[in-house]
Scaffold this motif. Structure first.
Motif, short mmCIF file in Angstrom:
data_model
loop_
_atom_site.label_atom_id
_atom_site.label_comp_id
_atom_site.label_asym_id
_atom_site.label_seq_id
_atom_site.Cartn_x
_atom_site.Cartn_y
_atom_site.Cartn_z
N PRO A 15 -27.62 9.76 2.58
CA PRO A 15 -27.05 9.11 3.77
C PRO A 15 -27.86 9.16 5.05
CG PRO A 15 -26.04 11.25 3.45
CD PRO A 15 -27.00 11.06 2.30
N TRP A 16 -28.97 9.91 5.09
CA TRP A 16 -29.67 10.08 6.36
C TRP A 16 -30.84 9.12 6.50
CZ3 TRP A 16 -28.31 14.69 3.63
CH2 TRP A 16 -27.22 15.37 4.20
N CYS A 17 -31.11 8.71 7.74
CA CYS A 17 -32.28 7.91 8.07
C CYS A 17 -32.81 8.41 9.42
CB CYS A 17 -31.96 6.42 8.13
SG CYS A 17 -30.64 6.00 9.26
N VAL A 18 -34.03 8.04 9.73
CA VAL A 18 -34.61 8.49 11.00
C VAL A 18 -33.85 7.89 12.16
CG1 VAL A 18 -36.69 8.44 12.44
CG2 VAL A 18 -36.89 8.84 9.98
N ASP A 25 -25.05 -2.10 8.16
CA ASP A 25 -23.66 -1.70 7.97
C ASP A 25 -23.51 -0.76 6.78
OD1 ASP A 25 -24.12 -3.52 5.92
OD2 ASP A 25 -22.12 -4.38 6.01
N PHE A 26 -24.63 -0.20 6.29
CA PHE A 26 -24.57 0.78 5.21
C PHE A 26 -24.09 2.13 5.75
CE2 PHE A 26 -28.27 -1.67 3.13
CZ PHE A 26 -27.38 -2.58 2.59
N GLY A 71 -30.37 5.22 -3.16
CA GLY A 71 -30.22 4.33 -2.02
C GLY A 71 -29.80 5.09 -0.78
N GLY A 72 -29.79 4.38 0.34
CA GLY A 72 -29.48 5.10 1.58
C GLY A 72 -29.07 4.18 2.70
N GLY A 73 -29.27 4.73 3.94
CA GLY A 73 -30.14 5.80 4.35
C GLY A 73 -31.59 5.59 3.91
N ALA A 271 -22.33 10.74 -0.59
CA ALA A 271 -21.42 10.34 0.48
C ALA A 271 -21.30 8.82 0.56
CB ALA A 271 -21.92 10.89 1.81
N GLY A 272 -20.09 8.31 0.40
CA GLY A 272 -19.85 6.88 0.49
C GLY A 272 -20.22 6.08 -0.74
#
Length: 388
Positions: A15-18, A25-26, A71-73, A271-272
């Motif tokens: 779930p994390w991104c910089v 909307d992810f 996937g992500g993030g 998560a999600g």
């Protein structure tokens, strides 16, 4: 009609991104303060997988996995050692088919360079780069953290590390973009010789910064002209369109996404994450999704609190859900798949099929579900025809 279990995939949400992009909307969360608990999250993923296998029983346990998608993030924020530990955990719990496709999404920011050989050694055999554009001004307006030069360098670095299966994500109809700009992005992508290109229109999704403060976007006619021109250029370069927004070289179609579009099964952990399973014992198609916020997900590793929702798909909703995926495929799907993957007789969709064929949206074939070029242009209307 008997429900037949389709191939099984595994989706893993990181779930994390910089930095959160204004169009996204992810379920992604920008980095703030202390680094995320990456190692603890991998532990929670494996606990989540254990609990799902226990909960679903024979509907999931022991079934071979055909593809895995991180996937992500931004999954590449996770070190190769953590990806390796996770994949080892999956292999100890589920059989993987020989040569199973394992994809990791990555962004070309410099923070992630130098890891590609480690991901390859861990078993990741496909990379998907979120490039979006090779125009630095457009990247800035999209909120991306990389430049066009960094994007090209990242792709070449992955190729030097040994990656032979690479997807590039590109957007078109960007703020104040002209046709020439969309084609220039495709040209620079093709020059890098990826095996796959995802090419999709920028849309304003609810609950995003762009929806609250819309940028000036090309109108529908200009966007359609961009799609047609870029599609032609990709075809000339050897990338055949096989889905609304997916283009691939020969034998390089995305196995994981094809399973989605063919209404296959997939476990969704993280998560999600969303999952979908066919329970042949009860004749039902079941969906489960996990709680969205990483803190809540981490607070209950493998516990019932990690579940955001869990319910069978109502029979009246199955035709729409099936068509929402299958009609995206340019070549279509066998008509027999509808019955096998929903458990419903063909008669349930006979009226909608006849109406769609009369409008010229679907091909006149009793054995194949396939949209015509007109149907592809008005795909949302075609799919809506199958709402109960």
């Amino acid at each position: 009609m008997p429900l037949i279990a389709p191939p099984l995939s595994l989706y893993v949400h990181m779930p994390w991104c910089v930095k959160k992009c204004p169009y996204c909307d992810f379920n992604s969360h920008g980095l703030r303060g202390d680094p995320p608990p990456y190692a603890a999250y991998v532990d929670a993923l494996l606990a989540d997988l254990d609990a799902d296998l226990r909960d679903f029983g024979a509907a999931a346990s022991g079934r071979p996995v055909h593809s895995i998608f991180f996937g992500g993030g931004t999954p590449s924020l996770f070190a190769p050692e953590l990806i390796d530990r996770f994949l080892d955990g999956v292999r100890s719990r589920l059989p993987l088919v020989e040569g199973a496709e394992i994809t990791l999404e990555t962004n070309p920011g410099t923070v992630e360079h130098g890891r590609f050989d480690g991901y390859l050694a861990a078993g990741v055999n496909r990379l998907s780069f979120g490039i979006q554009s090779f125009d630095d001004d457009k990247l800035r307006r999209l909120g991306r953290i990389h430049s066009a030069g960094e994007a090209e360098a990242a792709v070449k670095s992955a190729q030097d590390a040994g990656y032979a299966n690479i997807n590039l994500d590109l957007m078109y109809a960007l703020p104040e973009q002209a046709l020439e700009g969309a084609l220039a992005d495709v040209e620079r992508a093709v020059a890098l010789q990826p095996t796959h290109v995802s090419h999709y229109q920028l849309t304003l999704e609810p609950n995003t910064a762009f929806a609250a403060n819309p940028p000036p976007l090309p109108d529908d006619d200009h966007a359609w002209a961009m799609q047609e021109a870029c599609e032609q250029r990709l075809a000339e370069a050897g990338y055949a369109q096989y889905e609304v927004s997916a283009y691939a070289q020969a034998d390089r179609r995305c196995v994981h996404n094809l399973n989605y579009w063919r209404f296959g099964d997939y476990l969704g952990i993280g998560a999600g994450a969303h999952g979908k399973l066919s329970d042949t014992a009860t004749g039902t198609v079941r969906r489960r999704w996990k709680t969205r916020h990483p803190k809540a997900y981490l607070a209950a590793p493998g516990g019932p609190e990690r579940i955001g929702g869990d319910a069978p798909v109502a029979p009246d909703e199955l035709p729409f859900e099936y068509m929402l995926n299958a009609l995206r495929l340019i070549d279509g799907v066998p008509m027999a798949d509808f019955t096998q993957r929903t458990g419903l007789p063909d008669e349930r969709i006979a009226t909608a099929l006849a109406a769609a064929r009369q409008r010229g949206w679907l091909a006149e074939s009793p054995s194949l579900l396939r949209t015509t070029p007109l149907g592809q242009r008005f795909l949302n209307d075609v799919i809506a025809a199958f709402l109960d």
